[in-house]
Design a protein around this motif. Structure first.
Motif, PDB file in Angstrom:
ATOM      1  N   VAL A 106       0.860  -1.182   0.000  1.00  0.00           N
ATOM      2  CA  VAL A 106       0.000   0.000   0.000  1.00  0.00           C
ATOM      3  C   VAL A 106       0.891   1.224   0.000  1.00  0.00           C
ATOM      4  CG1 VAL A 106      -1.727   1.277   1.273  1.00  0.00           C
ATOM      5  CG2 VAL A 106      -1.810  -1.203   1.216  1.00  0.00           C
ATOM      6  N   HIS A 107       0.763   1.949  -1.041  1.00  0.00           N
ATOM      7  CA  HIS A 107       1.627   3.110  -1.200  1.00  0.00           C
ATOM      8  C   HIS A 107       0.840   4.374  -0.861  1.00  0.00           C
ATOM      9  CE1 HIS A 107       4.614   5.703  -3.065  1.00  0.00           C
ATOM     10  NE2 HIS A 107       3.606   6.342  -3.623  1.00  0.00           N
ATOM     11  N   ILE A 108       1.333   5.092   0.103  1.00  0.00           N
ATOM     12  CA  ILE A 108       0.674   6.350   0.448  1.00  0.00           C
ATOM     13  C   ILE A 108       1.700   7.460   0.313  1.00  0.00           C
ATOM     14  CG2 ILE A 108      -0.659   7.589   2.170  1.00  0.00           C
ATOM     15  CD1 ILE A 108      -1.029   4.880   3.578  1.00  0.00           C
ATOM     16  N   SER A 111       2.423  13.690  -0.725  1.00  0.00           N
ATOM     17  CA  SER A 111       2.508  14.808  -1.666  1.00  0.00           C
ATOM     18  C   SER A 111       1.509  14.674  -2.810  1.00  0.00           C
ATOM     19  CB  SER A 111       3.924  14.904  -2.231  1.00  0.00           C
ATOM     20  OG  SER A 111       4.201  13.744  -2.975  1.00  0.00           O
ATOM     21  N   GLU A 112       1.044  13.472  -3.048  1.00  0.00           N
ATOM     22  CA  GLU A 112       0.084  13.283  -4.147  1.00  0.00           C
ATOM     23  C   GLU A 112      -1.341  13.482  -3.678  1.00  0.00           C
ATOM     24  OE1 GLU A 112       0.426   9.441  -5.801  1.00  0.00           O
ATOM     25  OE2 GLU A 112       2.308   9.838  -6.830  1.00  0.00           O
ATOM     26  N   ILE A 113      -1.496  13.550  -2.366  1.00  0.00           N
ATOM     27  CA  ILE A 113      -2.864  13.468  -1.846  1.00  0.00           C
ATOM     28  C   ILE A 113      -3.399  14.836  -1.464  1.00  0.00           C
ATOM     29  CG2 ILE A 113      -4.207  12.613   0.118  1.00  0.00           C
ATOM     30  CD1 ILE A 113      -2.363  10.132   0.040  1.00  0.00           C
ATOM     31  N   GLU A 114      -4.607  15.032  -1.781  1.00  0.00           N
ATOM     32  CA  GLU A 114      -5.320  16.228  -1.352  1.00  0.00           C
ATOM     33  C   GLU A 114      -6.636  15.755  -0.774  1.00  0.00           C
ATOM     34  OE1 GLU A 114      -4.659  19.821  -0.652  1.00  0.00           O
ATOM     35  OE2 GLU A 114      -3.689  19.411  -2.576  1.00  0.00           O
ATOM     36  N   GLU A 115      -6.917  16.218   0.412  1.00  0.00           N
ATOM     37  CA  GLU A 115      -8.189  15.802   1.003  1.00  0.00           C
ATOM     38  C   GLU A 115      -9.231  16.859   0.745  1.00  0.00           C
ATOM     39  OE1 GLU A 115      -7.649  14.430   5.035  1.00  0.00           O
ATOM     40  OE2 GLU A 115      -5.771  13.506   4.394  1.00  0.00           O
ATOM     41  N   THR A 116     -10.297  16.441   0.148  1.00  0.00           N
ATOM     42  CA  THR A 116     -11.268  17.417  -0.338  1.00  0.00           C
ATOM     43  C   THR A 116     -12.628  17.248   0.294  1.00  0.00           C
ATOM     44  OG1 THR A 116     -11.896  15.975  -2.130  1.00  0.00           O
ATOM     45  CG2 THR A 116     -10.122  17.533  -2.566  1.00  0.00           C
ATOM     46  N   GLY A 117     -12.692  16.455   1.338  1.00  0.00           N
ATOM     47  CA  GLY A 117     -14.012  16.311   1.947  1.00  0.00           C
ATOM     48  C   GLY A 117     -14.126  14.966   2.639  1.00  0.00           C
ATOM     49  N   LEU A 148      -0.970   4.779   7.834  1.00  0.00           N
ATOM     50  CA  LEU A 148      -2.132   5.479   7.307  1.00  0.00           C
ATOM     51  C   LEU A 148      -2.225   6.868   7.918  1.00  0.00           C
ATOM     52  CD1 LEU A 148      -5.004   2.843   7.356  1.00  0.00           C
ATOM     53  CD2 LEU A 148      -3.918   3.845   5.353  1.00  0.00           C
ATOM     54  N   LEU A 152      -2.874  10.200   5.763  1.00  0.00           N
ATOM     55  CA  LEU A 152      -4.185  10.844   5.808  1.00  0.00           C
ATOM     56  C   LEU A 152      -4.302  11.626   7.112  1.00  0.00           C
ATOM     57  CD1 LEU A 152      -6.216   7.760   4.624  1.00  0.00           C
ATOM     58  CD2 LEU A 152      -5.470   9.672   3.230  1.00  0.00           C
TER      59      LEU A 152
ATOM     60  N   GLN B  67      -3.630   1.666  -6.293  1.00  0.00           N
ATOM     61  CA  GLN B  67      -3.244   2.076  -4.943  1.00  0.00           C
ATOM     62  C   GLN B  67      -4.378   2.849  -4.257  1.00  0.00           C
ATOM     63  OE1 GLN B  67      -0.955   1.307  -2.999  1.00  0.00           O
ATOM     64  NE2 GLN B  67       0.510   0.290  -4.328  1.00  0.00           N
ATOM     65  N   ARG B  83      -2.248  13.512  -9.230  1.00  0.00           N
ATOM     66  CA  ARG B  83      -2.736  13.871  -7.892  1.00  0.00           C
ATOM     67  C   ARG B  83      -3.897  12.967  -7.518  1.00  0.00           C
ATOM     68  NH1 ARG B  83      -0.525  18.546  -5.583  1.00  0.00           N
ATOM     69  NH2 ARG B  83      -1.462  17.609  -3.752  1.00  0.00           N
ATOM     70  N   ARG B  84      -3.998  12.740  -6.227  1.00  0.00           N
ATOM     71  CA  ARG B  84      -5.112  11.951  -5.719  1.00  0.00           C
ATOM     72  C   ARG B  84      -5.937  12.845  -4.805  1.00  0.00           C
ATOM     73  NH1 ARG B  84      -3.614   6.394  -6.139  1.00  0.00           N
ATOM     74  NH2 ARG B  84      -1.654   6.394  -7.277  1.00  0.00           N
ATOM     75  N   MET B  86      -8.811  12.884  -2.311  1.00  0.00           N
ATOM     76  CA  MET B  86      -9.671  12.016  -1.510  1.00  0.00           C
ATOM     77  C   MET B  86     -10.872  12.800  -1.014  1.00  0.00           C
ATOM     78  SD  MET B  86      -7.376   9.328  -0.415  1.00  0.00           S
ATOM     79  CE  MET B  86      -5.764   8.970  -1.019  1.00  0.00           C
ATOM     80  N   ASP B  88     -15.212  13.641  -0.748  1.00  0.00           N
ATOM     81  CA  ASP B  88     -16.395  13.854  -1.582  1.00  0.00           C
ATOM     82  C   ASP B  88     -16.307  15.112  -2.422  1.00  0.00           C
ATOM     83  OD1 ASP B  88     -16.738  15.805   0.268  1.00  0.00           O
ATOM     84  OD2 ASP B  88     -18.548  14.974   1.188  1.00  0.00           O
ATOM     85  N   SER B  90     -16.149  18.161  -1.712  1.00  0.00           N
ATOM     86  CA  SER B  90     -17.029  19.254  -1.324  1.00  0.00           C
ATOM     87  C   SER B  90     -16.230  20.542  -1.089  1.00  0.00           C
ATOM     88  CB  SER B  90     -17.806  18.878  -0.050  1.00  0.00           C
ATOM     89  OG  SER B  90     -16.895  18.483   0.953  1.00  0.00           O
ATOM     90  N   ASP B  91     -14.938  20.398  -0.846  1.00  0.00           N
ATOM     91  CA  ASP B  91     -14.102  21.585  -0.641  1.00  0.00           C
ATOM     92  C   ASP B  91     -13.569  22.046  -1.997  1.00  0.00           C
ATOM     93  OD1 ASP B  91     -12.223  23.449   0.039  1.00  0.00           O
ATOM     94  OD2 ASP B  91     -11.511  22.339   1.805  1.00  0.00           O
TER      95      ASP B  91
END
Lengths: 570, 104
Positions: A106-108, A111-117, A148, A152, B67, B83-84, B86, B88, B90-91
């Motif tokens: 599992v690759h996390i 820098s690639e991740i953006e949490e949008t909700g 994780l 995250l 992944q 880019r990933r 994550m 919903d 909403s932002d």
């Protein structure tokens, strides 16, 4: 009363089913393995062997127990894992092809991740589920699930999802190991232990006096009895081995069979038949008293009877011992070549005491010898305190007695402290104790040996002189004279002295005898001359009296004739 | 390569965006993500994107390949960097940053 009844009822219920891990020793501590169908937490600091332990659980399961397993790695890549265990002789690629193991990395990447909700970890569930179903896995490992949290940021979601994950794993009926890095004041950094409540195993890697030891402890195990101690474990070319060395029971088998020491005179002191089989023998003495020689003789004797022997050397290298023993007429090389004798030399500082014990335990288990020599145990003190060495030796003796292996320890006592209670305090543990001592007298040093104790047999109470010649070892009776115990050349001199005395005495006797006989002869001669003298005197006396008689007769005759003549005239 | 959109008249981009949205059936998060994404795309990338919506339930093997951990997830395949996104979606602010349509 009712309580006892209840207890009896409880016993009838099936006990917690367990899944054997296949890791040497771990199943013994846990009483059969980790809880079947439940998650187990393995936690510890970095580099303490969590990944290896969990991976071995999967591999052993696949190979030895026919249970396929999924290994989900959050840290290392699959090819890295494969490389790591290749050194242990496991081919992960092949196992993967055979569908016995499934590795998933599992690759996390933050820098690639953006949490949008709002999100959940359903993806992980789907992935895991697919991996489990694709090979019919019974075992699952999630290696450092806590990663994780670094990828995250929504902790609330993560925690809720982890809780769901553990429930889900239970529902799935797979036996799982979750690894976690140890945190400050907590078992794991993210407090995973609150989700995994069935079984928690803590691994530890401690450095004491520059020597590192890996240890394992079962922090909790619900619904099962388990060993509570810290157990040392070893990672070597065969994977992990845990050593449940402390047996709590004193229920060892005993044998009245005898085993010879290799020195006939010593056997003679021991009731004429030697040591008991499976007993422990301590040979202690000051430096240079021949402890190693006694041990080598014992090893030699064992091998010459066709039995196997391991010689643990903590001081000298095997070649050194073989060479040195050659000088006293013991050829150990032949037995090494025959495979009967095995040397196992290691510096005491190579690893900690516990590791020494584990290493010895493993070697003994593998080689299955009838006798073991430890030369010398005193050197182990450099890596532990007296009490530690003692507890280690207790466990070793315990183990050896269980296996019915005779063990001979040698121990160095210091010249300055000639005490009977040094010897790492093992003197009370051992069955037989030989003491070799220096006897310094008359400008030379000799060796005296005696048996301090020998349980369960009649043994000599005499001090014997212990002689090492190029023909071998022997025990000689010491000379007990008016001047005390004499050994070495003093003994020889005394013997010589006595022999001279005897000759002189003999000579004296002879002379006296001759004189007496001479005297007798003189006396006899005297007696005979006196007798002759007496006879001659007697004869003289006789002659006088006969003459007188004759005179008297003649006188009487003459008188009668005169009287007659007068009468005729008258 | 993706064919150029004839109607495209953007200033900096010559090619259209390639986006993949991974969802889990019709879960609330997924439905929200789909509607949010559609709205954003229509507003900021009108006719300049290719969107593929994948239901991971239907294709579980894709989860390992791509992944996937957290869902829903929007994967921006093109233009780079990958880019990933994550959640919903909403932002909107963060989505735009993630898509490279807005600087911090």
């Amino acid at each position: 009363m009712s309580k006892a009844k209840e207890q009896k009822m409880n016993e009838k219920y099936p006990t917690l089913p367990k899944t054997p891990t296949g890791i040497t020793g771990l199943d013994e501590i846990t009483g059969g393995g980790i809880p079947k169908g439940r998650p187990t937490l393995v936690c510890g600091d970095a580099g303490c062997g969590k990944t290896l332990m969990s991976l071995e659980f999967i591999i052993r399961g696949a190979i030895d127990f026919g249970e396929p397993g999924v290994f989900m790695a959050f840290e290392e890549k699959t090819d890295e894992l494969a490389m790591n265990v290749a050194s242990l002789g496991f081919d992960l690629d092949k196992l993967q092809e055979e569908k016995k193991i499934k590795l998933d990395h599992v690759h996390i990447d933050r820098s690639e991740i953006e949490e949008t909700g709002e999100y959940d970890l359903e993806g992980l569930f789907i992935r895991l589920n697919y991996a489990i179903d694709s090979i019919g896995a019974k075992r699952v490992v999630l290696d450092t699930l806590e990663n994780l949290f670094s990828g995250l940021s929504n902790e609330a979601v993560l925690r809720a999802e982890l809780r769901r994950l553990f429930h889900w794993l239970k529902d799935k009926g797979v036996t799982a190991i979750i690894t976690g890095e140890r945190g400050e004041g907590k078992l794991t950094r993210q407090g995973l232990e609150e989700y995994v409540s069935d079984c928690v195993i803590l691994l530890d890697h401690r450095v004491i006096n520059q020597i590192s030891t890996r240890r394992l402890r079962i922090v909790k195990y619900r619904g099962s009895v388990h060993g509570t101690n810290e157990y040392p474990f070893l990672i070597d070319e065969e994977g992990i081995s845990v050593l449940p060395v402390t047996s709590l029971k004193l229920e060892k088998p005993v044998s009245s069979e005898r085993i010879r020491s290799g020195i006939p005179a010593l056997d003679k002191m021991l009731d004429g038949r030697g040591f008991f089989k499976g007993s422990s023998i301590l040979v202690s003495g000051t430096a240079g008293t021949g402890k190693t020689s006694i041990a080598a003789y014992f090893a030699n004797q064992t091998c010459s009877e066709g039995n196997k022997c391991i010689y643990f050397a903590f001081e000298e290298s095997p070649n050194q011992i073989i060479r040195n023993m050659h000088s006293i007429g013991v050829n150990l090389q032949q037995y090494v070549d025959e495979g009967l004798l095995k040397f196992f030399a290691s510096r005491p500082t190579l690893y900690g005491l516990e590791m020494h014990l584990v290493a010895m335990y493993k070697t003994i288990k593998k080689f299955k010898p009838q006798a073991v020599v430890l030369d010398p145990i005193t050197n182990l003190i450099t890596v532990g305190s007296v009490s530690e060495v003692k507890s280690m030796l207790i466990r070793l003796i315990d183990f050896l007695q269980e296996e019915q292996i005779t063990v001979m320890f040698t121990a160095l006592t210091l010249n300055t402290i000639i005490s009977d209670q040094t010897d790492e305090g093992v003197s009370s543990l051992v069955d037989a104790w030989l003491l070799v001592r220096d006897i310094e007298y008359n400008g030379e040093r000799n060796r005296g040996m005696y048996i301090m104790k020998s349980r369960g047999m009649k043994h000599s109470n005499q001090v014997r002189e212990f002689v090492i010649t190029d023909k071998g070892l022997d025990l000689v009776e010491v000379y007990l004279g008016p001047d005390g115990v004499l050994t070495g050349s003093a003994r020889e001199a005394q013997i010589l002295h006595e022999q001279t005395g005897e000759v002189l005495r003999d000579y004296a006797y002879n002379r006296k005898d001759r004189e007496i006989s001479r005297k007798r002869k003189v006396l006899e001669a005297k007696i005979s001359s006196l007798q002759t003298e007496f006879e001659s005197i007697e004869e003289e006396l006789n002659k006088v009296s006969q003459e007188e008689e004759l005179v008297k007769q003649v006188t009487d005759k003459t008188r009668a004739e005169i009287t007659q003549r007068r009468g005729e005239k008258g | 390569m993706v064919e150029q959109d004839p109607d495209y008249n953007g200033l900096d981009e010559q090619q259209s965006y390639i986006l993949r949205l991974f969802v889990t059936g019709a879960s609330p998060n997924s439905s929200r993500a789909i509607s949010n994404l559609k709205q954003i795309c229509e507003t900021y990338l009108k006719d300049n994107y290719e969107l593929e919506i994948i239901d991971v339930y239907q294709q579980p093997m894709i989860a390992e390949r791509e992944q996937i951990i957290a869902l829903p997830m929007l994967l921006k395949v093109f233009p780079s960097p990958v880019r990933r996104l994550m959640g919903d979606l909403s932002d909107t602010e963060k989505v735009l940053i993630g898509l490279g349509l807005k600087k911090y």
